[in-house]
Write a protein that holds these residues in place. Structure first.
Motif, short mmCIF file in Angstrom:
data_model
loop_
_atom_site.label_atom_id
_atom_site.label_comp_id
_atom_site.label_asym_id
_atom_site.label_seq_id
_atom_site.Cartn_x
_atom_site.Cartn_y
_atom_site.Cartn_z
N UNK A 389 -29.73 54.40 68.04
CA UNK A 389 -30.11 55.71 68.55
C UNK A 389 -29.20 56.13 69.69
N UNK A 390 -29.03 57.44 69.89
CA UNK A 390 -28.14 57.93 70.96
C UNK A 390 -28.50 57.37 72.33
N UNK A 391 -29.79 57.16 72.61
CA UNK A 391 -30.20 56.65 73.92
C UNK A 391 -29.70 55.23 74.17
N UNK A 392 -29.34 54.51 73.11
CA UNK A 392 -28.82 53.15 73.27
C UNK A 392 -27.51 53.12 74.03
N UNK A 393 -26.82 54.27 74.09
CA UNK A 393 -25.54 54.35 74.79
C UNK A 393 -25.71 54.56 76.30
N UNK A 394 -26.93 54.87 76.74
CA UNK A 394 -27.15 55.16 78.17
C UNK A 394 -26.98 53.90 79.02
N UNK A 395 -26.23 53.99 80.12
CA UNK A 395 -26.03 52.80 80.97
C UNK A 395 -27.33 52.16 81.44
N UNK A 396 -28.34 52.96 81.76
CA UNK A 396 -29.60 52.38 82.23
C UNK A 396 -30.29 51.57 81.14
N UNK A 397 -30.20 52.02 79.90
CA UNK A 397 -30.78 51.25 78.78
C UNK A 397 -30.03 49.94 78.62
N UNK A 398 -28.71 50.00 78.64
CA UNK A 398 -27.91 48.80 78.44
C UNK A 398 -28.06 47.81 79.60
N UNK A 399 -28.32 48.33 80.80
CA UNK A 399 -28.48 47.45 81.95
C UNK A 399 -29.81 46.71 81.92
N UNK A 400 -30.83 47.34 81.34
CA UNK A 400 -32.19 46.82 81.42
C UNK A 400 -32.61 46.05 80.16
N UNK A 401 -32.16 46.50 78.98
CA UNK A 401 -32.69 45.98 77.71
C UNK A 401 -32.52 44.48 77.50
N UNK A 402 -31.33 43.87 77.73
CA UNK A 402 -31.20 42.44 77.41
C UNK A 402 -32.20 41.56 78.16
N UNK A 403 -32.38 41.81 79.45
CA UNK A 403 -33.29 40.97 80.23
C UNK A 403 -34.74 41.19 79.82
N UNK A 404 -35.13 42.46 79.50
CA UNK A 404 -36.52 42.72 79.11
C UNK A 404 -36.82 42.20 77.71
N UNK A 405 -35.84 42.27 76.81
CA UNK A 405 -36.05 41.77 75.44
C UNK A 405 -35.89 40.25 75.36
N UNK A 406 -35.25 39.66 76.37
CA UNK A 406 -35.04 38.22 76.35
C UNK A 406 -34.14 37.77 75.22
N UNK A 408 -29.94 38.55 73.21
CA UNK A 408 -28.67 39.26 73.17
C UNK A 408 -28.90 40.62 72.53
N UNK A 409 -28.32 41.66 73.12
CA UNK A 409 -28.48 43.02 72.60
C UNK A 409 -27.14 43.49 72.04
N UNK A 410 -27.19 44.02 70.82
CA UNK A 410 -25.99 44.52 70.14
C UNK A 410 -26.15 46.03 69.98
N UNK A 411 -25.17 46.79 70.48
CA UNK A 411 -25.20 48.25 70.36
C UNK A 411 -24.06 48.64 69.41
N UNK A 412 -24.39 48.86 68.12
CA UNK A 412 -23.33 49.19 67.16
C UNK A 412 -22.77 50.59 67.42
N UNK A 413 -21.50 50.75 67.09
CA UNK A 413 -20.92 52.09 67.14
C UNK A 413 -21.62 52.98 66.11
N UNK A 414 -21.83 54.26 66.43
CA UNK A 414 -22.48 55.15 65.46
C UNK A 414 -21.72 55.17 64.14
N UNK A 415 -22.45 55.02 63.05
CA UNK A 415 -21.86 55.06 61.70
C UNK A 415 -22.97 55.37 60.71
N UNK A 416 -22.59 55.63 59.48
CA UNK A 416 -23.55 55.97 58.43
C UNK A 416 -24.05 54.67 57.78
N UNK A 417 -24.87 53.93 58.53
CA UNK A 417 -25.24 52.58 58.07
C UNK A 417 -26.09 52.60 56.81
N UNK A 418 -26.93 53.62 56.63
CA UNK A 418 -27.72 53.68 55.40
C UNK A 418 -26.81 53.89 54.19
#
Length: 483
Positions: A389-406, A408-418
């Protein structure tokens, strides 16, 4: 081996990718919006499926499919296409989360004996979006149309059937079938009694074929693979496997993970879907994700989420004790449909804009971490989280998510994955038909280009923030996660 194509027919458009069969590299792309007009300006709930064929033809223009040997089809889930005995549409397709069917969902839950009975039967509890619920709505509100229904398709089933020239054999895949409300991922079989319970009579259901099976071949020799729903195709395109989860950040949120077996959840929080490989995709959804961020941005007078993220980075983990339970639209995980959001921990020193901004990000991600914990609590291993999702690119999301999810967090480049997943399925079916691939092992394609974030030394801090959040949640909604 050559080239294959994957098409994704989403609610708004058709996108086609042409890929190298061996590596998955995208060679060509096509796009066209569906020619659908909505008088009210919003997305209509009733769609003539011919619109999907029209946009498909436009997206494939200019020789896009020249040299292609096989095509895979991904399409929006929860679309119901009711056909008569001659194969003609009885009425326009019912698509999306149709709110008209909410009463029908409650009726069906009661008719079978409650949420637990549905979870045991098909791995999910009826909601307004499910095809089984739409059948009940049709039987109640359009009885003449309901009586004419002889065959039931979903969007990708119908498109595959059309591409093959409407053959006698009608097929689907286990991924798509698992979202109908009348097929069980646990048993691998239809519950035709639930179709009759909803519709009032039986209807022909498409044959569920294997992940590497071909639905057929066109007169021109073009192989068409089984097809699948968008969720399953995107997971396949991303290349996720056991130990991986995907967190999607939309207005609402969803968490899905790959698991070797179907899960039965009497609370209804877990929807047990099948994937496009022969494994399973248990899914947990939240009603509040990015909408909590947008609400905080509006409250603080900020023009966009980038500004909210920048402000949140001026605060510190834990937001000076400020905790936001982001249940702005009620919540599904935990099941609190009539509740509201809560802002706790107000002290003079915490009443600053940056702390509220930080609390919004932490609250949203803690809510999704709760959803992850629902899966982990049922034995689902999660070592890596793909954040979409576009919000995954936000610095605050990337700073907080790995520690809260416990994890490794992977943020793929936008693509037509389906669409890429649909193409990968086509390559698999093609390889099996040629004897070069094993029907149990999909082709290995290059993974998504991604940014990888590790919790590192912040893991203990993240656990403390989550504990602060869970304490407020338990005080405000005691026992919300108890079955």
């Amino acid at each position: 081996m050559g080239i294959v194509a994957g098409l994704d027919s989403s609610p708004d458009f058709t996108r086609i990718v042409v890929c190298d069969t061996d590596t998955g590299a995208v060679l060509r792309q096509g796009y066209a919006p569906h020619p659908v007009e909505s008088p009210g300006g919003g997305r209509p709930s009733d769609i003539d499926p011919q619109a999907w064929l029209l946009s498909l033809g436009e997206a494939a223009g200019g020789g896009l499919l020249e040299g292609v040997q096989a095509i895979g089809v991904s399409a929006q889930q929860n679309a119901l296409i009711p056909l008569d005995a001659q194969g003609n549409t009885v009425r326009p397709a019912l698509v999306g989360g149709d709110k008209r069917a909410q009463v029908a969902a409650a009726d069906l839950i009661d008719a079978l004996g409650g949420r637990e009975a549905w979870a045991q039967a098909v791995g999910s509890v009826p909601q307004a979006a499910h095809p089984v619920t739409k059948l009940r709505w049709l039987a109640r509100t359009e009885p003449e149309n309901a009586q004419r229904i002889a065959l039931l398709f979903q969007a990708h089933d119908w498109l595959v059937w059309q591409l093959l020239g409407r053959p006698v054999r009608r097929t689907t895949d286990r991924g798509g079938a698992s979202g109908t409300g009348y097929w069980s991922a646990a048993t691998g079989g239809y519950r035709s009694d639930l179709v009759e319970l909803a519709l009032g009579h039986q209807a022909v259901l498409p044959e569920v074929i294997g992940p590497a099976d071909a639905a057929g071949t066109t007169p021109e020799g073009l192989l068409i693979s089984a097809g699948t729903g968008e969720t399953m195709a995107a997971a396949f395109g991303l290349g996720i496997g056991l130990g991986d989860a995907v967190v999607s950040l939309g207005a609402s949120g969803s968490v899905m993970a790959v698991h070797p077996e179907a899960l039965t959840d009497q609370s209804g929080m877990i929807t047990s879907l099948a994937d496009a490989t022969g494994l399973h995709l248990p899914v947990v959804t939240t009603l509040n994700a990015v909408r909590a961020l947008r609400g905080a941005a509006e409250l603080l007078g900020l023009p966009d989420l980038d500004g909210l993220s920048e402000l949140a980075m001026k605060s510190t983990p834990g937001a000076h004790g400020l905790v936001l339970l982001p249940y702005l639209e009620g919540e599904r995980t935990p099941n609190l449909p009539h509740t509201a959001g809560t802002l706790a921990g107000l002290r003079r020193e915490s009443m600053r804009p940056e702390h509220l901004a930080r609390a919004a990000f932490e609250g949203m991600l803690c809510g999704l971490a709760d959803a992850l914990d629902v899966l982990r609590g049922r034995g689902v291993e999660v070592h890596r989280v793909f954040l979409l999702g576009p919000a995954a690119e936000l610095p605050a999301v990337q700073a907080v998510a790995p520690a809260l999810f416990g994890a490794q967090v992977v943020v793929p480049q936008p693509a037509d994955y389906a669409a890429i997943g649909a193409a990968r399925q086509a390559a698999w079916a093609l390889g099996v038909s040629q004897g070069s691939l094993d029907p149990r092992t999909p082709p290995i394609w290059q993974g998504a280009t991604a940014q990888v974030l590790d919790p590192g030394d912040d893991l203990a801090v993240g656990q403390a923030v989550r504990q602060q959040y869970m304490s407020v949640r338990e005080q405000t909604h005691p026992g919300a996660f108890q079955a």
